[in-house]
Scaffold this active site. Sequence first.
Site, PDB file in Angstrom:
ATOM      1  N   ASP A  36       0.825  -1.214   0.000  1.00 49.19           N
ATOM      2  CA  ASP A  36       0.000   0.000   0.000  1.00 49.19           C
ATOM      3  C   ASP A  36       0.855   1.258   0.000  1.00 49.19           C
ATOM      4  O   ASP A  36       0.524   2.253  -0.648  1.00 49.19           O
ATOM      5  CB  ASP A  36      -0.899   0.025   1.249  1.00 49.19           C
ATOM      6  CG  ASP A  36      -1.981  -1.035   1.172  1.00 49.19           C
ATOM      7  OD1 ASP A  36      -1.999  -1.774   0.159  1.00 49.19           O
ATOM      8  OD2 ASP A  36      -2.784  -1.126   2.116  1.00 49.19           O
ATOM      9  N   GLU A 117     -23.820 -17.888  -9.975  1.00 49.15           N
ATOM     10  CA  GLU A 117     -23.122 -16.771  -9.344  1.00 49.15           C
ATOM     11  C   GLU A 117     -23.769 -16.514  -7.991  1.00 49.15           C
ATOM     12  O   GLU A 117     -24.979 -16.690  -7.868  1.00 49.15           O
ATOM     13  CB  GLU A 117     -23.305 -15.484 -10.185  1.00 49.15           C
ATOM     14  CG  GLU A 117     -22.753 -15.569 -11.578  1.00 49.15           C
ATOM     15  CD  GLU A 117     -23.271 -14.444 -12.474  1.00 49.15           C
ATOM     16  OE1 GLU A 117     -23.876 -13.474 -11.969  1.00 49.15           O
ATOM     17  OE2 GLU A 117     -23.061 -14.550 -13.695  1.00 49.15           O
ATOM     18  N   LYS A 119     -25.737 -14.655  -5.286  1.00 50.29           N
ATOM     19  CA  LYS A 119     -26.684 -13.547  -5.388  1.00 50.29           C
ATOM     20  C   LYS A 119     -26.379 -12.585  -4.244  1.00 50.29           C
ATOM     21  O   LYS A 119     -26.681 -12.866  -3.081  1.00 50.29           O
ATOM     22  CB  LYS A 119     -28.121 -14.053  -5.313  1.00 50.29           C
ATOM     23  CG  LYS A 119     -29.138 -12.957  -5.564  1.00 50.29           C
ATOM     24  CD  LYS A 119     -30.536 -13.541  -5.738  1.00 50.29           C
ATOM     25  CE  LYS A 119     -31.534 -12.494  -6.190  1.00 50.29           C
ATOM     26  NZ  LYS A 119     -31.687 -11.391  -5.249  1.00 50.29           N
ATOM     27  N   ASP A 121     -26.496  -9.712  -1.671  1.00 56.04           N
ATOM     28  CA  ASP A 121     -27.594  -9.009  -1.020  1.00 56.04           C
ATOM     29  C   ASP A 121     -27.163  -7.572  -0.733  1.00 56.04           C
ATOM     30  O   ASP A 121     -26.825  -7.224   0.392  1.00 56.04           O
ATOM     31  CB  ASP A 121     -27.973  -9.745   0.269  1.00 56.04           C
ATOM     32  CG  ASP A 121     -29.373  -9.403   0.720  1.00 56.04           C
ATOM     33  OD1 ASP A 121     -30.086  -8.729  -0.042  1.00 56.04           O
ATOM     34  OD2 ASP A 121     -29.755  -9.805   1.831  1.00 56.04           O
ATOM     35  N   TYR A 231     -21.945  -8.122 -12.526  1.00 54.38           N
ATOM     36  CA  TYR A 231     -22.377  -9.435 -13.002  1.00 54.38           C
ATOM     37  C   TYR A 231     -22.946  -9.436 -14.418  1.00 54.38           C
ATOM     38  O   TYR A 231     -23.349 -10.483 -14.922  1.00 54.38           O
ATOM     39  CB  TYR A 231     -23.380 -10.078 -12.051  1.00 54.38           C
ATOM     40  CG  TYR A 231     -24.569  -9.198 -11.717  1.00 54.38           C
ATOM     41  CD1 TYR A 231     -25.559  -8.947 -12.655  1.00 54.38           C
ATOM     42  CD2 TYR A 231     -24.688  -8.624 -10.461  1.00 54.38           C
ATOM     43  CE1 TYR A 231     -26.637  -8.132 -12.353  1.00 54.38           C
ATOM     44  CE2 TYR A 231     -25.769  -7.815 -10.141  1.00 54.38           C
ATOM     45  CZ  TYR A 231     -26.732  -7.572 -11.096  1.00 54.38           C
ATOM     46  OH  TYR A 231     -27.783  -6.767 -10.798  1.00 54.38           O
ATOM     47  N   LYS A 319     -33.172 -19.489  -3.875  1.00 55.16           N
ATOM     48  CA  LYS A 319     -33.106 -18.814  -2.578  1.00 55.16           C
ATOM     49  C   LYS A 319     -33.219 -19.826  -1.459  1.00 55.16           C
ATOM     50  O   LYS A 319     -34.001 -20.761  -1.538  1.00 55.16           O
ATOM     51  CB  LYS A 319     -34.265 -17.810  -2.457  1.00 55.16           C
ATOM     52  CG  LYS A 319     -34.157 -16.665  -3.420  1.00 55.16           C
ATOM     53  CD  LYS A 319     -34.024 -15.397  -2.653  1.00 55.16           C
ATOM     54  CE  LYS A 319     -34.559 -14.214  -3.417  1.00 55.16           C
ATOM     55  NZ  LYS A 319     -34.693 -13.072  -2.536  1.00 55.16           N
ATOM     56  N   CYS A 412     -34.863 -10.877  42.655  1.00 54.91           N
ATOM     57  CA  CYS A 412     -34.060 -11.832  41.894  1.00 54.91           C
ATOM     58  C   CYS A 412     -34.821 -13.156  41.783  1.00 54.91           C
ATOM     59  O   CYS A 412     -35.289 -13.684  42.792  1.00 54.91           O
ATOM     60  CB  CYS A 412     -32.717 -12.047  42.582  1.00 54.91           C
ATOM     61  SG  CYS A 412     -31.774 -13.394  41.861  1.00 54.91           S
ATOM     62  N   CYS A 415     -32.842 -15.874  44.174  1.00 52.73           N
ATOM     63  CA  CYS A 415     -32.620 -15.787  45.622  1.00 52.73           C
ATOM     64  C   CYS A 415     -33.582 -14.801  46.268  1.00 52.73           C
ATOM     65  O   CYS A 415     -33.550 -14.618  47.475  1.00 52.73           O
ATOM     66  CB  CYS A 415     -31.183 -15.376  45.908  1.00 52.73           C
ATOM     67  SG  CYS A 415     -30.853 -13.677  45.447  1.00 52.73           S
ATOM     68  N   CYS A 430     -28.731  -8.253  40.671  1.00 54.04           N
ATOM     69  CA  CYS A 430     -29.024  -8.882  41.953  1.00 54.04           C
ATOM     70  C   CYS A 430     -27.826  -8.586  42.842  1.00 54.04           C
ATOM     71  O   CYS A 430     -26.699  -8.932  42.499  1.00 54.04           O
ATOM     72  CB  CYS A 430     -29.181 -10.395  41.779  1.00 54.04           C
ATOM     73  SG  CYS A 430     -29.096 -11.261  43.359  1.00 54.04           S
ATOM     74  N   CYS A 435     -25.995 -15.298  45.858  1.00 52.46           N
ATOM     75  CA  CYS A 435     -27.073 -15.790  45.003  1.00 52.46           C
ATOM     76  C   CYS A 435     -26.610 -17.062  44.272  1.00 52.46           C
ATOM     77  O   CYS A 435     -25.528 -17.073  43.682  1.00 52.46           O
ATOM     78  CB  CYS A 435     -27.452 -14.703  43.999  1.00 52.46           C
ATOM     79  SG  CYS A 435     -28.680 -15.246  42.806  1.00 52.46           S
TER      80      CYS A 435
HETATM   81  S1  IVH Z   1     -28.711 -10.990 -12.794  1.00 51.65           S
HETATM   82  C1  IVH Z   1     -32.969  -9.363 -14.927  1.00 51.65           C
HETATM   83  N1  IVH Z   1     -26.849 -11.646 -11.109  1.00 51.65           N
HETATM   84  O1  IVH Z   1     -30.736  -9.581  -7.710  1.00 51.65           O
HETATM   85  C2  IVH Z   1     -32.157  -9.306 -13.688  1.00 51.65           C
HETATM   86  N2  IVH Z   1     -28.617 -10.284 -10.325  1.00 51.65           N
HETATM   87  O2  IVH Z   1     -33.841  -9.931  -8.714  1.00 51.65           O
HETATM   88  C3  IVH Z   1     -30.886 -10.055 -13.882  1.00 51.65           C
HETATM   89  N3  IVH Z   1     -28.395  -9.648  -7.961  1.00 51.65           N
HETATM   90  O3  IVH Z   1     -31.559  -6.489  -7.761  1.00 51.65           O
HETATM   91  C4  IVH Z   1     -30.085  -9.932 -12.668  1.00 51.65           C
HETATM   92  N4  IVH Z   1     -26.509 -10.701  -7.569  1.00 51.65           N
HETATM   93  O4  IVH Z   1     -29.087  -6.655  -8.502  1.00 51.65           O
HETATM   94  C5  IVH Z   1     -28.006 -10.973 -11.284  1.00 51.65           C
HETATM   95  N5  IVH Z   1     -25.084 -12.306  -9.733  1.00 51.65           N
HETATM   96  C6  IVH Z   1     -26.241 -11.638  -9.918  1.00 51.65           C
HETATM   97  C7  IVH Z   1     -26.845 -10.928  -8.857  1.00 51.65           C
HETATM   98  C8  IVH Z   1     -28.049 -10.261  -9.111  1.00 51.65           C
HETATM   99  C9  IVH Z   1     -27.451  -9.939  -7.047  1.00 51.65           C
HETATM  100  C10 IVH Z   1     -29.596  -8.817  -7.700  1.00 51.65           C
HETATM  101  C11 IVH Z   1     -29.834  -7.791  -8.752  1.00 51.65           C
HETATM  102  C12 IVH Z   1     -31.321  -7.522  -8.673  1.00 51.65           C
HETATM  103  C13 IVH Z   1     -31.844  -8.790  -8.104  1.00 51.65           C
HETATM  104  C14 IVH Z   1     -32.621  -9.520  -9.190  1.00 51.65           C
END
Ligand code: IVH
Length: 672
Positions: A36, A117, A119, A121, A231, A319, A412, A415, A430, A435
Amino acid sequence: MPSFDGQARERIAELRRLVDHHNYRYHVLDDPEVPDSAYDVLFDELKGLEDAHPEFVTADSPTQRVGGAPAAGFTKVAHLQPMGSLEKVTTGEALAKWAADVRKRLGTDEPVAYVIEPKIDGSAVSLVYEDGILVRGATRGDGQRGEDVTQNLRTIDAVPLRVRAADGDPPSLLEVRGEIYFPLSGFVRFNESQVAAGKKPAPNPRNAAAGSLRQLNPTVTAERPLSLWVYGVGAREGELPPTQSDVLEWLREHGFRTNPLAERLESIEEVADACRAWEARRGDLDYEIDGIVIKVDNIAQQRRLGALHERPRWARAYKWAPSTAITTLRAIHIRVGRTGALNPWAELEPVHVGGVTVSNATLHNEEDINRKDIREGDLVIVQRAGDVIPQIVGPAGEHAPKTRRFRMPKRCPLCAAEVVKPEGEVMHRCPNRACPSRGLETLIHWVSAAMDIEGVGEQFVRRLWGEGLLRSMPDLYRLSAERLAELDGYAEISAGRAIASIEASKAQPFSRVLFGLNIPKIGWVLARNLARHFGTAEALVAASQEELELVEGIGPDRAELVAEWFAEDENVALVRELESLGLTMTAGAAERPAEGPLTGKQYVITGTLEKLSREETKAALEALGAKVSDSVSKKTAGVIVGESPGSKVAKAEKAGVPILDETGLEKLLASP
Ligand code: IVH
């Protein structure tokens, strides 16, 4: 002087290339080439040259990430192509059904290849690059129109300000899509600082990411450790590779951070196995994922499949069981801790959350319970993130009939002593030292945190407590393997092992014994300081409050508590009994101060020293055998005074204690 300016301009271009290159190695390849500090040198040189030549500054320079002024609000922008959403599946059967539909629509019996991939959050974004330069970044919004958060996105290091032109010119138009996320490692720290600043903590990393993106002041966003996984591609000019896996590769080469865990699989069976395997790995990541996205790999096939209501037929979100659930709060119970604190906890109607069955959750204190308005009998929202202990977020809707606000019991539960709530504290306590619950918790603390007895933990203690075999620490050392083996479920071997580890714990150092005694407000560090300072249990038992105050880290309040504790006959008897059972009651070599020319002398340090830090001064004095304490007494051999000292100088003068400045200290250390 055109040549001079020309040189500067060239060097600026060169530095930008270098800084961009190292950014790419670090953020995209996760494989930095230089430390760095070397990166900082290049960056600082670039910043310096640009400051001297503002005419050469361009918006895509790596120095230009922060700088936008706070906005009054966000402008709505239409996406070049709608940002759709994903149909979800939760079972292997649903996956197989989808795959069959895909094959049917494509009119093929051949297996179709997929890419999976994680997903992420977080918060979906679209980034638009014109001629390779980032011109706009927007949130997903309703899928048609989002909010322009370009200034904020620019502050995130993982968001490229320009497309890395790997092979010739960048596309004239490129829209990439990805997810901004809040790394878990930063999330805990972020919430701690929110609370410290009197602000509300974020309920989860997704909210923290979305909230950070929608800060009106970009400098606030810049302070958050946000990152990005890209993605996919939305609108674009020019050709793209033929498969999603190649597109990911292409994006990576062009400077975008794509998730290395993405994987091409040849059949839906492999996909189903991978999705299941992923659920267990989900907690190992430094970001939250709420499933796996599965995409048909071949883009020509994707086109043929098309979409329905902005939901592609070529993709699904697999999911897992949600990490929040709703259940009934059966009752709020109290557990009395080893310090006497009344800890409320929730008994729940068992419920499946985030892959496990949860039947209880921690609650913090009366104030917190009532702030969230959690009541016995209510339906509540339970949340579980990773390995974290389940939490109750709040009531799920209206209160059930006849519920009442939670009140801490007046007495308590074990006790019946009257409960107290010390001023300025949130916990109820307490006050009864005898106790029974405190005895049990003290024993648990003794075997686990303090003496660290192998194979003997909370379960063991609870079991033997229940059998009436264990009431205090000495009882533990009087257990026999024969007696243990008589208990149900105890084989001779495990009984023998437990007794052997209990026996071995007698060799644990004095400081651990002191820590295990559960003296009020004496944690690990102060127990060690006490052991060091006094050397033996005998000396500690005999110490006055004034003498205790001389121990590093022990102020008058703690000194009083410790003195009170040792003033009780039963506590002294406990110490003597443990000693007669063979536990260590003298400081070992590692705990004892060094012997040297200053042995027996005590010094106090106050104010800031110029040449040595406080820690270094302390270490230097201790190496010569001296002790360093926090307060001045008649016994103090000298007070070392630095810049802006405290009231200790006046106290020293009054007590006739010698005062040493930094030169005096140097002399003392040179010839003690
Ligand atoms: S593909 C037509 N790939 O999930 C939508 N979405 O319901 C195609 N998300 O808010 C989305 N990781 O931002 C895709 N590897 C991934 C993802 C991803 C997270 C989210 C996306 C969207 C929601 C889709």
